[in-house]
Design a protein around this motif. Structure first.
Motif, PDB file in Angstrom:
ATOM      1  N   MET A 128      31.188  90.246  44.612  1.00 56.38           N
ATOM      2  CA  MET A 128      32.904  90.164  44.722  1.00 56.38           C
ATOM      3  C   MET A 128      33.338  90.092  45.882  1.00 56.38           C
ATOM      4  O   MET A 128      32.860  90.700  47.205  1.00 56.38           O
ATOM      5  N   THR A 129      34.271  88.961  46.155  1.00 55.00           N
ATOM      6  CA  THR A 129      34.839  88.865  47.543  1.00 55.00           C
ATOM      7  C   THR A 129      35.662  90.123  47.965  1.00 55.00           C
ATOM      8  O   THR A 129      36.589  90.632  47.093  1.00 55.00           O
ATOM      9  N   GLU A 130      35.487  90.524  49.071  1.00 54.06           N
ATOM     10  CA  GLU A 130      36.205  91.822  49.565  1.00 54.06           C
ATOM     11  C   GLU A 130      37.630  91.302  50.330  1.00 54.06           C
ATOM     12  O   GLU A 130      38.304  92.276  50.353  1.00 54.06           O
ATOM     13  N   VAL A 131      37.649  90.389  50.895  1.00 52.09           N
ATOM     14  CA  VAL A 131      38.788  89.823  51.789  1.00 52.09           C
ATOM     15  C   VAL A 131      39.166  88.465  51.521  1.00 52.09           C
ATOM     16  O   VAL A 131      38.450  87.740  51.473  1.00 52.09           O
ATOM     17  N   LEU A 132      40.564  88.289  51.061  1.00 52.14           N
ATOM     18  CA  LEU A 132      41.124  86.954  50.776  1.00 52.14           C
ATOM     19  C   LEU A 132      42.205  86.747  51.442  1.00 52.14           C
ATOM     20  O   LEU A 132      43.026  87.512  52.326  1.00 52.14           O
ATOM     21  N   GLU A 133      42.386  85.333  51.661  1.00 51.14           N
ATOM     22  CA  GLU A 133      43.629  85.028  52.347  1.00 51.14           C
ATOM     23  C   GLU A 133      44.356  84.001  51.394  1.00 51.14           C
ATOM     24  O   GLU A 133      43.781  83.055  50.655  1.00 51.14           O
ATOM     25  N   LEU A 134      45.643  84.397  51.170  1.00 52.22           N
ATOM     26  CA  LEU A 134      46.735  83.463  50.524  1.00 52.22           C
ATOM     27  C   LEU A 134      47.620  82.732  51.671  1.00 52.22           C
ATOM     28  O   LEU A 134      48.232  83.217  52.403  1.00 52.22           O
ATOM     29  N   ARG A 135      47.262  81.300  51.706  1.00 50.51           N
ATOM     30  CA  ARG A 135      47.780  80.575  52.673  1.00 50.51           C
ATOM     31  C   ARG A 135      48.719  79.570  51.980  1.00 50.51           C
ATOM     32  O   ARG A 135      48.509  78.976  51.337  1.00 50.51           O
ATOM     33  N   GLN A 136      50.046  79.789  52.545  1.00 51.89           N
ATOM     34  CA  GLN A 136      51.115  78.700  52.217  1.00 51.89           C
ATOM     35  C   GLN A 136      51.505  78.076  53.438  1.00 51.89           C
ATOM     36  O   GLN A 136      52.028  78.473  54.630  1.00 51.89           O
ATOM     37  N   TYR A 137      51.233  76.819  53.395  1.00 54.46           N
ATOM     38  CA  TYR A 137      51.634  75.697  54.346  1.00 54.46           C
ATOM     39  C   TYR A 137      52.857  75.045  54.313  1.00 54.46           C
ATOM     40  O   TYR A 137      53.155  74.297  53.073  1.00 54.46           O
ATOM     41  N   THR A 138      53.948  74.853  55.106  1.00 56.75           N
ATOM     42  CA  THR A 138      54.944  74.073  55.088  1.00 56.75           C
ATOM     43  C   THR A 138      54.644  72.595  55.746  1.00 56.75           C
ATOM     44  O   THR A 138      54.123  72.549  56.947  1.00 56.75           O
ATOM     45  N   LEU A 139      54.741  71.424  55.192  1.00 56.98           N
ATOM     46  CA  LEU A 139      54.194  70.154  55.675  1.00 56.98           C
ATOM     47  C   LEU A 139      55.343  69.229  55.577  1.00 56.98           C
ATOM     48  O   LEU A 139      56.604  69.355  55.466  1.00 56.98           O
ATOM     49  N   ARG A 140      55.272  68.357  56.774  1.00 56.52           N
ATOM     50  CA  ARG A 140      55.963  67.342  56.917  1.00 56.52           C
ATOM     51  C   ARG A 140      56.239  66.427  55.595  1.00 56.52           C
ATOM     52  O   ARG A 140      55.371  66.076  54.886  1.00 56.52           O
ATOM     53  N   PRO A 141      57.375  65.933  55.404  1.00 58.77           N
ATOM     54  CA  PRO A 141      57.591  65.076  54.152  1.00 58.77           C
ATOM     55  C   PRO A 141      56.618  63.853  54.301  1.00 58.77           C
ATOM     56  O   PRO A 141      56.222  63.273  55.065  1.00 58.77           O
ATOM     57  N   GLY A 142      56.156  64.058  52.796  1.00 63.10           N
ATOM     58  CA  GLY A 142      54.939  62.950  52.541  1.00 63.10           C
ATOM     59  C   GLY A 142      53.604  63.358  52.900  1.00 63.10           C
ATOM     60  O   GLY A 142      52.588  62.369  52.889  1.00 63.10           O
ATOM     61  N   GLY A 143      53.590  64.387  53.578  1.00 62.29           N
ATOM     62  CA  GLY A 143      52.076  64.725  54.369  1.00 62.29           C
ATOM     63  C   GLY A 143      51.388  65.392  53.145  1.00 62.29           C
ATOM     64  O   GLY A 143      50.093  65.582  53.387  1.00 62.29           O
ATOM     65  N   ARG A 144      51.621  65.925  52.114  1.00 61.87           N
ATOM     66  CA  ARG A 144      50.874  66.760  51.347  1.00 61.87           C
ATOM     67  C   ARG A 144      49.795  66.125  50.738  1.00 61.87           C
ATOM     68  O   ARG A 144      48.597  66.826  50.806  1.00 61.87           O
ATOM     69  N   ASP A 145      49.934  65.148  50.028  1.00 68.17           N
ATOM     70  CA  ASP A 145      48.735  64.297  49.562  1.00 68.17           C
ATOM     71  C   ASP A 145      47.791  63.882  50.579  1.00 68.17           C
ATOM     72  O   ASP A 145      46.599  63.829  50.311  1.00 68.17           O
ATOM     73  N   VAL A 146      48.245  63.542  51.501  1.00 65.32           N
ATOM     74  CA  VAL A 146      47.213  63.117  53.019  1.00 65.32           C
ATOM     75  C   VAL A 146      46.489  64.339  53.306  1.00 65.32           C
ATOM     76  O   VAL A 146      45.279  64.039  53.491  1.00 65.32           O
ATOM     77  N   LEU A 147      47.008  65.533  53.330  1.00 68.23           N
ATOM     78  CA  LEU A 147      46.254  66.725  53.436  1.00 68.23           C
ATOM     79  C   LEU A 147      45.432  67.018  52.458  1.00 68.23           C
ATOM     80  O   LEU A 147      44.075  67.237  52.748  1.00 68.23           O
ATOM     81  N   ILE A 148      45.933  66.996  51.140  1.00 66.69           N
ATOM     82  CA  ILE A 148      44.979  67.395  50.003  1.00 66.69           C
ATOM     83  C   ILE A 148      43.707  66.340  50.042  1.00 66.69           C
ATOM     84  O   ILE A 148      42.521  66.780  49.760  1.00 66.69           O
ATOM     85  N   ASP A 149      43.982  64.963  50.279  1.00 63.63           N
ATOM     86  CA  ASP A 149      42.747  64.100  50.282  1.00 63.63           C
ATOM     87  C   ASP A 149      41.769  64.416  51.217  1.00 63.63           C
ATOM     88  O   ASP A 149      40.705  64.492  51.087  1.00 63.63           O
ATOM     89  N   LEU A 150      42.170  64.807  52.462  1.00 60.02           N
ATOM     90  CA  LEU A 150      41.627  65.210  53.677  1.00 60.02           C
ATOM     91  C   LEU A 150      40.814  66.404  53.312  1.00 60.02           C
ATOM     92  O   LEU A 150      39.544  66.619  53.543  1.00 60.02           O
ATOM     93  N   PHE A 151      41.369  67.500  52.815  1.00 57.01           N
ATOM     94  CA  PHE A 151      40.874  68.639  52.592  1.00 57.01           C
ATOM     95  C   PHE A 151      39.818  68.757  51.589  1.00 57.01           C
ATOM     96  O   PHE A 151      38.807  69.299  51.755  1.00 57.01           O
ATOM     97  N   ASP A 152      40.114  68.030  50.216  1.00 57.38           N
ATOM     98  CA  ASP A 152      39.457  68.032  49.279  1.00 57.38           C
ATOM     99  C   ASP A 152      38.070  67.373  49.566  1.00 57.38           C
ATOM    100  O   ASP A 152      36.919  67.532  49.207  1.00 57.38           O
ATOM    101  N   ARG A 153      38.222  66.247  50.456  1.00 53.55           N
ATOM    102  CA  ARG A 153      37.000  65.480  50.802  1.00 53.55           C
ATOM    103  C   ARG A 153      36.095  66.038  52.120  1.00 53.55           C
ATOM    104  O   ARG A 153      34.931  65.865  51.959  1.00 53.55           O
TER     105      ARG A 153
END
Length: 235
Positions: free
Chosen positions: A1-26
Motif C-alpha cells: 500500500m502506498t503510504e505517501v501521495l501527492e494530489l497535484r493540480q496544475y494551471t496551464l497556459r491556454p492550449g497547453g494541456r493537450d501538449v503536456l498530456i501528450d508529453l507526460f503520457d509518452r
C-alpha cells in the motif's frame, strides 16, 4: 500500500494541456515508475480546460525524497523540462496525503490502459480545522463509505493530509492544510449524476450523515471532476 501521495493540480497556459498530456503520457510515466513512484492517474479537469491534475504515490517519505531527486535530476526530465514547463503557469497546488486508515489506500490494476475513456473520476475534498480529523475519519469510513458504495460511488481511496515536512523542497506543497479526500470512478457523466440524484434522495445522507460531517468543516467541500488521459490507471 502506498503510504505517501501527492494530489497535484496544475494551471496551464491556454492550449497547453493537450501538449503536456501528450508529453507526460509518452515520456514521464515509465521513468518515474522505474524509481518506485506509482502513477495512479493523469486527468483533464472537466470544469477548467486549462487545468491538469495527477496523482502519484511513494512507499514512504524517504523513498519520496530519493525518487524525486533521481527523477528531477535525471536525463528524462533534463531533456523534456523546458517543453513541460512552457505549458505551465503554476504547478505549486500540491496536497501531500496518506491513506486515512490502513485499508483505504488505492488498489488499482497492475496493467495500464492505453486508450481514452469516457469515464469520470471525482475527488471530493473536505477541509477540516487544524489538528482535527480522527473523529471525522472514523465516521466517514465506518458510516459514509458503505452508503456511497450502495449508491453507486464506491470510494477507491480515502485519504487525509500527511503532516510530514516536505523532503523535496524544490517542489513545493501546500502548507497549513488539513483535508480529507475520497476518490471515486464513474462509468460516465450520467452515472455520476445518477449517484448525485440518489444521494440527494437518501434521508440517511441528507438528514443523518451530512449534518454530522458538516460539523467538522472549516469551509465548504470541493469536488474535482476529472477525465482520465489515455494512460491513467484510475478511470
Amino acid at each position: 500500500m502506498t503510504e505517501v501521495l501527492e494530489l497535484r493540480q496544475y494551471t496551464l497556459r491556454p492550449g497547453g494541456r493537450d501538449v503536456l498530456i501528450d508529453l507526460f503520457d509518452r515520456e514521464f510515466v515509465e521513468p518515474q515508475e522505474a524509481l518506485d513512484i506509482r502513477l495512479y492517474g493523469q486527468f483533464r479537469d472537466r470544469d477548467d480546460e486549462d487545468r491538469f491534475v495527477w496523482i502519484r504515490g511513494f512507499p514512504d517519505m524517504a523513498t519520496r525524497g530519493e525518487a524525486l531527486a533521481a527523477f528531477y535530476g535525471g536525463p528524462v526530465w533534463r531533456e523534456h523540462r523546458a517543453a513541460a514547463n512552457a505549458t505551465m503557469i503554476d504547478s505549486d497546488d500540491v496536497l501531500l496525503l496518506r491513506p486515512a486508515t490502513p485499508d483505504t489506500g488505492f488498489d488499482v490494476p497492475a496493467s495500464r490502459p492505453d486508450a481514452e475513456s469516457s469515464s469520470l473520476v471525482t475527488v471530493t475534498l473536505y477541509h477540516l480545522p487544524p489538528g482535527a480529523g480522527d473523529e471525522f475519519t472514523e465516521l466517514f469510513v465506518r458510516e459514509v463509505r458503505p452508503l456511497l458504495a450502495d449508491l453507486g460511488a464506491t470510494p477507491l481511496a480515502c485519504l487525509r493530509t500527511d503532516p510530514s515536512e516536505n523532503n523535496f523542497p524544490a517542489l513545493p506543497v501546500r502548507t497549513g492544510e488539513n483535508v480529507f479526500a475520497w476518490v471515486a470512478a464513474h462509468a460516465d457523466q450520467e452515472a455520476h449524476l445518477e449517484h448525485v440524484r440518489l444521494l440527494g434522495r437518501s434521508t440517511r445522507w441528507t438528514h443523518d450523515l451530512l449534518p454530522l460531517l458538516a460539523k467538522h468543516f472549516a469551509r465548504g467541500p470541493e469536488q474535482l471532476h476529472l477525465g482520465p488521459t489515455a494512460r491513467s490507471r484510475l478511470r
